[in-house]
Design a protein around this motif. Structure first.
Motif, PDB file in Angstrom:
ATOM      1  N   GLY A   1       0.813  -1.215   0.000  1.00  0.00           N
ATOM      2  CA  GLY A   1       0.000   0.000   0.000  1.00  0.00           C
ATOM      3  C   GLY A   1       0.841   1.256   0.000  1.00  0.00           C
ATOM      4  O   GLY A   1       0.571   2.218  -0.739  1.00  0.00           O
ATOM      5  N   ILE A   2       1.896   1.254   0.800  1.00  0.00           N
ATOM      6  CA  ILE A   2       2.798   2.411   0.863  1.00  0.00           C
ATOM      7  C   ILE A   2       3.568   2.568  -0.437  1.00  0.00           C
ATOM      8  O   ILE A   2       3.698   3.675  -0.980  1.00  0.00           O
ATOM      9  N   ALA A   3       4.103   1.453  -0.949  1.00  0.00           N
ATOM     10  CA  ALA A   3       4.887   1.523  -2.191  1.00  0.00           C
ATOM     11  C   ALA A   3       4.044   2.054  -3.335  1.00  0.00           C
ATOM     12  O   ALA A   3       4.520   2.852  -4.158  1.00  0.00           O
ATOM     13  N   VAL A   4       2.794   1.646  -3.403  1.00  0.00           N
ATOM     14  CA  VAL A   4       1.910   2.099  -4.478  1.00  0.00           C
ATOM     15  C   VAL A   4       1.523   3.556  -4.283  1.00  0.00           C
ATOM     16  O   VAL A   4       1.583   4.370  -5.211  1.00  0.00           O
ATOM     17  N   GLU A   5       1.144   3.913  -3.066  1.00  0.00           N
ATOM     18  CA  GLU A   5       0.695   5.283  -2.800  1.00  0.00           C
ATOM     19  C   GLU A   5       1.795   6.303  -3.067  1.00  0.00           C
ATOM     20  O   GLU A   5       1.547   7.383  -3.621  1.00  0.00           O
ATOM     21  N   HIS A   6       3.024   5.972  -2.676  1.00  0.00           N
ATOM     22  CA  HIS A   6       4.132   6.926  -2.775  1.00  0.00           C
ATOM     23  C   HIS A   6       5.069   6.621  -3.940  1.00  0.00           C
ATOM     24  O   HIS A   6       6.076   7.288  -4.089  1.00  0.00           O
ATOM     25  N   TYR A   7       4.723   5.642  -4.724  1.00  0.00           N
ATOM     26  CA  TYR A   7       5.562   5.171  -5.825  1.00  0.00           C
ATOM     27  C   TYR A   7       7.017   5.038  -5.369  1.00  0.00           C
ATOM     28  O   TYR A   7       7.960   5.542  -5.988  1.00  0.00           O
ATOM     29  N   ALA A   8       7.176   4.341  -4.259  1.00  0.00           N
ATOM     30  CA  ALA A   8       8.503   4.121  -3.694  1.00  0.00           C
ATOM     31  C   ALA A   8       9.165   2.926  -4.363  1.00  0.00           C
ATOM     32  O   ALA A   8       8.535   1.886  -4.561  1.00  0.00           O
ATOM     33  N   ASP A   9      10.429   3.077  -4.696  1.00  0.00           N
ATOM     34  CA  ASP A   9      11.176   1.944  -5.218  1.00  0.00           C
ATOM     35  C   ASP A   9      11.529   0.958  -4.113  1.00  0.00           C
ATOM     36  O   ASP A   9      11.678  -0.238  -4.373  1.00  0.00           O
TER      37      ASP A   9
ATOM     38  N   TYR B   1      13.030  -1.948 -11.222  1.00  0.00           N
ATOM     39  CA  TYR B   1      14.330  -1.283 -11.286  1.00  0.00           C
ATOM     40  C   TYR B   1      15.458  -2.241 -10.940  1.00  0.00           C
ATOM     41  O   TYR B   1      16.580  -2.116 -11.468  1.00  0.00           O
ATOM     42  N   LEU B   2      15.201  -3.240 -10.082  1.00  0.00           N
ATOM     43  CA  LEU B   2      16.226  -4.243  -9.798  1.00  0.00           C
ATOM     44  C   LEU B   2      16.487  -5.112 -11.021  1.00  0.00           C
ATOM     45  O   LEU B   2      17.634  -5.501 -11.302  1.00  0.00           O
ATOM     46  N   LYS B   3      15.426  -5.427 -11.759  1.00  0.00           N
ATOM     47  CA  LYS B   3      15.602  -6.239 -12.970  1.00  0.00           C
ATOM     48  C   LYS B   3      16.356  -5.461 -14.042  1.00  0.00           C
ATOM     49  O   LYS B   3      17.167  -6.035 -14.782  1.00  0.00           O
TER      50      LYS B   3
ATOM     51  N   MET C   1      25.480  -6.795   2.387  1.00  0.00           N
ATOM     52  CA  MET C   1      25.923  -5.403   2.316  1.00  0.00           C
ATOM     53  C   MET C   1      25.907  -4.832   0.899  1.00  0.00           C
ATOM     54  O   MET C   1      25.223  -3.814   0.648  1.00  0.00           O
ATOM     55  N   PRO C   2      26.624  -5.420  -0.060  1.00  0.00           N
ATOM     56  CA  PRO C   2      26.652  -4.797  -1.389  1.00  0.00           C
ATOM     57  C   PRO C   2      25.279  -4.748  -2.050  1.00  0.00           C
ATOM     58  O   PRO C   2      24.894  -3.713  -2.616  1.00  0.00           O
ATOM     59  N   PHE C   3      24.537  -5.850  -1.986  1.00  0.00           N
ATOM     60  CA  PHE C   3      23.232  -5.885  -2.646  1.00  0.00           C
ATOM     61  C   PHE C   3      22.304  -4.818  -2.057  1.00  0.00           C
ATOM     62  O   PHE C   3      21.702  -4.016  -2.787  1.00  0.00           O
ATOM     63  N   THR C   4      22.164  -4.825  -0.745  1.00  0.00           N
ATOM     64  CA  THR C   4      21.188  -3.941  -0.105  1.00  0.00           C
ATOM     65  C   THR C   4      21.528  -2.478  -0.330  1.00  0.00           C
ATOM     66  O   THR C   4      20.667  -1.668  -0.715  1.00  0.00           O
ATOM     67  N   TYR C   5      22.762  -2.121  -0.114  1.00  0.00           N
ATOM     68  CA  TYR C   5      23.123  -0.709  -0.222  1.00  0.00           C
ATOM     69  C   TYR C   5      23.126  -0.216  -1.663  1.00  0.00           C
ATOM     70  O   TYR C   5      22.776   0.945  -1.930  1.00  0.00           O
ATOM     71  N   VAL C   6      23.509  -1.046  -2.605  1.00  0.00           N
ATOM     72  CA  VAL C   6      23.440  -0.621  -4.002  1.00  0.00           C
ATOM     73  C   VAL C   6      21.983  -0.477  -4.432  1.00  0.00           C
ATOM     74  O   VAL C   6      21.613   0.478  -5.132  1.00  0.00           O
ATOM     75  N   ALA C   7      21.131  -1.406  -3.989  1.00  0.00           N
ATOM     76  CA  ALA C   7      19.705  -1.308  -4.318  1.00  0.00           C
ATOM     77  C   ALA C   7      19.095  -0.027  -3.749  1.00  0.00           C
ATOM     78  O   ALA C   7      18.341   0.673  -4.443  1.00  0.00           O
ATOM     79  N   LEU C   8      19.418   0.309  -2.517  1.00  0.00           N
ATOM     80  CA  LEU C   8      18.884   1.532  -1.914  1.00  0.00           C
ATOM     81  C   LEU C   8      19.481   2.774  -2.567  1.00  0.00           C
ATOM     82  O   LEU C   8      18.791   3.785  -2.737  1.00  0.00           O
ATOM     83  N   SER C   9      20.754   2.702  -2.940  1.00  0.00           N
ATOM     84  CA  SER C   9      21.401   3.856  -3.575  1.00  0.00           C
ATOM     85  C   SER C   9      20.792   4.154  -4.936  1.00  0.00           C
ATOM     86  O   SER C   9      20.719   5.323  -5.358  1.00  0.00           O
ATOM     87  N   ALA C  10      20.385   3.120  -5.646  1.00  0.00           N
ATOM     88  CA  ALA C  10      19.823   3.293  -6.986  1.00  0.00           C
ATOM     89  C   ALA C  10      18.349   3.679  -6.965  1.00  0.00           C
ATOM     90  O   ALA C  10      17.810   4.101  -7.996  1.00  0.00           O
TER      91      ALA C  10
ATOM     92  N   LEU D   1      28.964   0.217  -6.991  1.00  0.00           N
ATOM     93  CA  LEU D   1      28.612   1.631  -7.103  1.00  0.00           C
ATOM     94  C   LEU D   1      29.205   2.236  -8.372  1.00  0.00           C
ATOM     95  O   LEU D   1      28.543   3.013  -9.074  1.00  0.00           O
ATOM     96  N   VAL D   2      30.445   1.882  -8.674  1.00  0.00           N
ATOM     97  CA  VAL D   2      31.077   2.380  -9.895  1.00  0.00           C
ATOM     98  C   VAL D   2      30.370   1.815 -11.126  1.00  0.00           C
ATOM     99  O   VAL D   2      30.058   2.539 -12.077  1.00  0.00           O
ATOM    100  N   HIS D   3      30.084   0.521 -11.098  1.00  0.00           N
ATOM    101  CA  HIS D   3      29.456  -0.143 -12.245  1.00  0.00           C
ATOM    102  C   HIS D   3      28.110   0.481 -12.589  1.00  0.00           C
ATOM    103  O   HIS D   3      27.785   0.648 -13.776  1.00  0.00           O
ATOM    104  N   TYR D   4      27.345   0.839 -11.572  1.00  0.00           N
ATOM    105  CA  TYR D   4      26.008   1.387 -11.816  1.00  0.00           C
ATOM    106  C   TYR D   4      26.001   2.916 -11.853  1.00  0.00           C
ATOM    107  O   TYR D   4      24.940   3.534 -11.768  1.00  0.00           O
ATOM    108  N   ASP D   5      27.178   3.512 -12.003  1.00  0.00           N
ATOM    109  CA  ASP D   5      27.312   4.964 -12.139  1.00  0.00           C
ATOM    110  C   ASP D   5      26.737   5.696 -10.927  1.00  0.00           C
ATOM    111  O   ASP D   5      26.124   6.754 -11.061  1.00  0.00           O
ATOM    112  N   LEU D   6      26.962   5.135  -9.744  1.00  0.00           N
ATOM    113  CA  LEU D   6      26.486   5.728  -8.497  1.00  0.00           C
ATOM    114  C   LEU D   6      27.618   6.294  -7.652  1.00  0.00           C
ATOM    115  O   LEU D   6      27.366   6.888  -6.608  1.00  0.00           O
ATOM    116  N   TRP D   7      28.863   6.109  -8.107  1.00  0.00           N
ATOM    117  CA  TRP D   7      30.005   6.423  -7.260  1.00  0.00           C
ATOM    118  C   TRP D   7      30.072   7.911  -6.903  1.00  0.00           C
ATOM    119  O   TRP D   7      30.284   8.268  -5.739  1.00  0.00           O
TER     120      TRP D   7
END
Length: 344
Positions: free
Chosen positions: A113-121, A179-181, A196-205, A249-255
């Motif tokens: 409900g929250i993700a839909v209402e706020h279009y949260a990733d 967006y993860l796909k 660590m890497p998965f969660t933080y990169v997902a949140l960063s993106a 982070l570098v690979h996904y241009d988030l660095w």
């Protein structure tokens, strides 16, 4: 375009459950998922070569409820097992649940409900520890509440020292799958600290984040035969996870957007790891930090003003310059004296 969530249009949610020797706890976990007030679920259970009756329990549940999808494979660890789940997930949203935990009955309904209402990733929520031996619960402090706004949308850039303020647990986040796909993000197979890497990169993106300050998940502690590892005294796993995190982070241009937060987090993790190492390993770790690790993560490139946390910086000063720190501490400078005490 937002996904509508109505009585006749519930977006499919994929729940990914890695399973290893969990016969004692699986019934409780599956009950908590299949009795959710939100019904449009696929519960993808990946048996990671269990030697007990876990697979039989999963197959029995699947025969009773078609929402339970069972995948059986040879043992390869939690990261590879979660990646199998990611490959099989078809839902518009996805989350991860450990096989020995349990979830509040309204959790998925609230989160979707929250993700839909706020279009949260991604929607982050609270979780508590559950002591299997005593039955007592306690907070995990998965979110440092005074720094993270609740019940509103935000982004990483809105929270200085982001990675220290939101712990990189796998299980207390709901993600929008699209967006993860697009990223094809996967858990690195490192042996430990793979969350660590998965969660933080997902949140960063994520374009938008939302924090729901409600406890919806109970993380079982003191359980027998868990997927947890015995690598606490081998700091190389942590270093490898940090390196994987940086490369992603570098690979996904988030660095560029995340560099300062990452460097602060790398220092924080070194400080934390020192405190949890047994005494016999601390000397070696301190020396390795001084010779290699601080340079590897660019910590030595910046002065004190670059770092958010004075305690972490004090640790760096004592580890990087032990002789200088001793002389300065003798002259009465408090911040270095504090670091000296940490190393005693």
């Amino acid at each position: 375009m937002s996904v509508e969530c109505t009585a006749d249009r519930e977006p499919l949610v994929s729940i990914i459950v890695p399973v290893y020797n969990s016969e004692r706890y699986l019934p409780t976990l599956l009950d908590s998922l299949l009795s959710q007030t939100y019904h449009n679920l696929e519960v993808i259970c990946i048996n990671d070569g269990s030697k007990d009756s876990s697979l039989q329990i999963l197959n029995d549940r699947s025969s009773q409820d078609a929402r339970v999808v069972v995948v059986d494979k040879e043992n390869s660890g939690a990261a590879a097992t979660r990646n199998v789940g990611l490959d099989r997930a078809t839902g518009e949203f996805l989350c991860f649940v450990d096989s020995d935990d349990y979830v509040m009955p309204t959790a998925i309904e609230r989160l979707v409900g929250i993700a839909v209402e706020h279009y949260a990733d991604a929607v982050i929520f609270d979780m508590d520890n559950f002591d299997d031996a005593t039955g007592e619960t306690s907070p995990t402090n998965a979110v440092v509440k005074e720094f993270v706004p609740s019940r509103t949308v935000f982004q990483l850039k809105d929270i200085p020292n982001f990675y220290k303020r939101i712990v990189g647990f796998t299980v207390n986040k709901l993600y929008r799958s699209s967006y993860l796909k697009e990223m094809h993000l996967r858990f690195p197979q490192l042996g430990a600290h793979e969350d660590m890497p998965f969660t933080y990169v997902a949140l960063s993106a994520a374009r938008t984040l939302y924090y729901l300050d409600e406890t919806l998940y109970y993380y079982r502690r003191s359980r027998e035969g868990s997927l947890s590892d015995g690598t606490n005294d081998d700091y190389r796993f942590m270093v490898n996870a940090l390196e994987s995190f940086r490369l992603e982070l570098v690979h996904y241009d988030l660095w560029d957007a995340c560099k300062r937060d990452f460097i602060n987090y790398a220092l924080h993790m070194c400080h934390w790891k020192y405190t949890v190492l047994s005494r016999r390993y601390r000397w070696a770790f301190g020396g390795d930090c001084r010779r290699n690790i601080f340079k590897q993560f660019d910590i030595t490139d910046y002065d004190q003003s670059y770092f958010y946390d004075s305690d972490d910086y004090s640790f760096f000063m004592r580890a990087a310059y032990p002789s200088l720190s001793y002389r300065i501490a003798s002259s009465g400078m408090y911040f270095v004296q504090k670091a000296v005490r940490a190393f005693e």
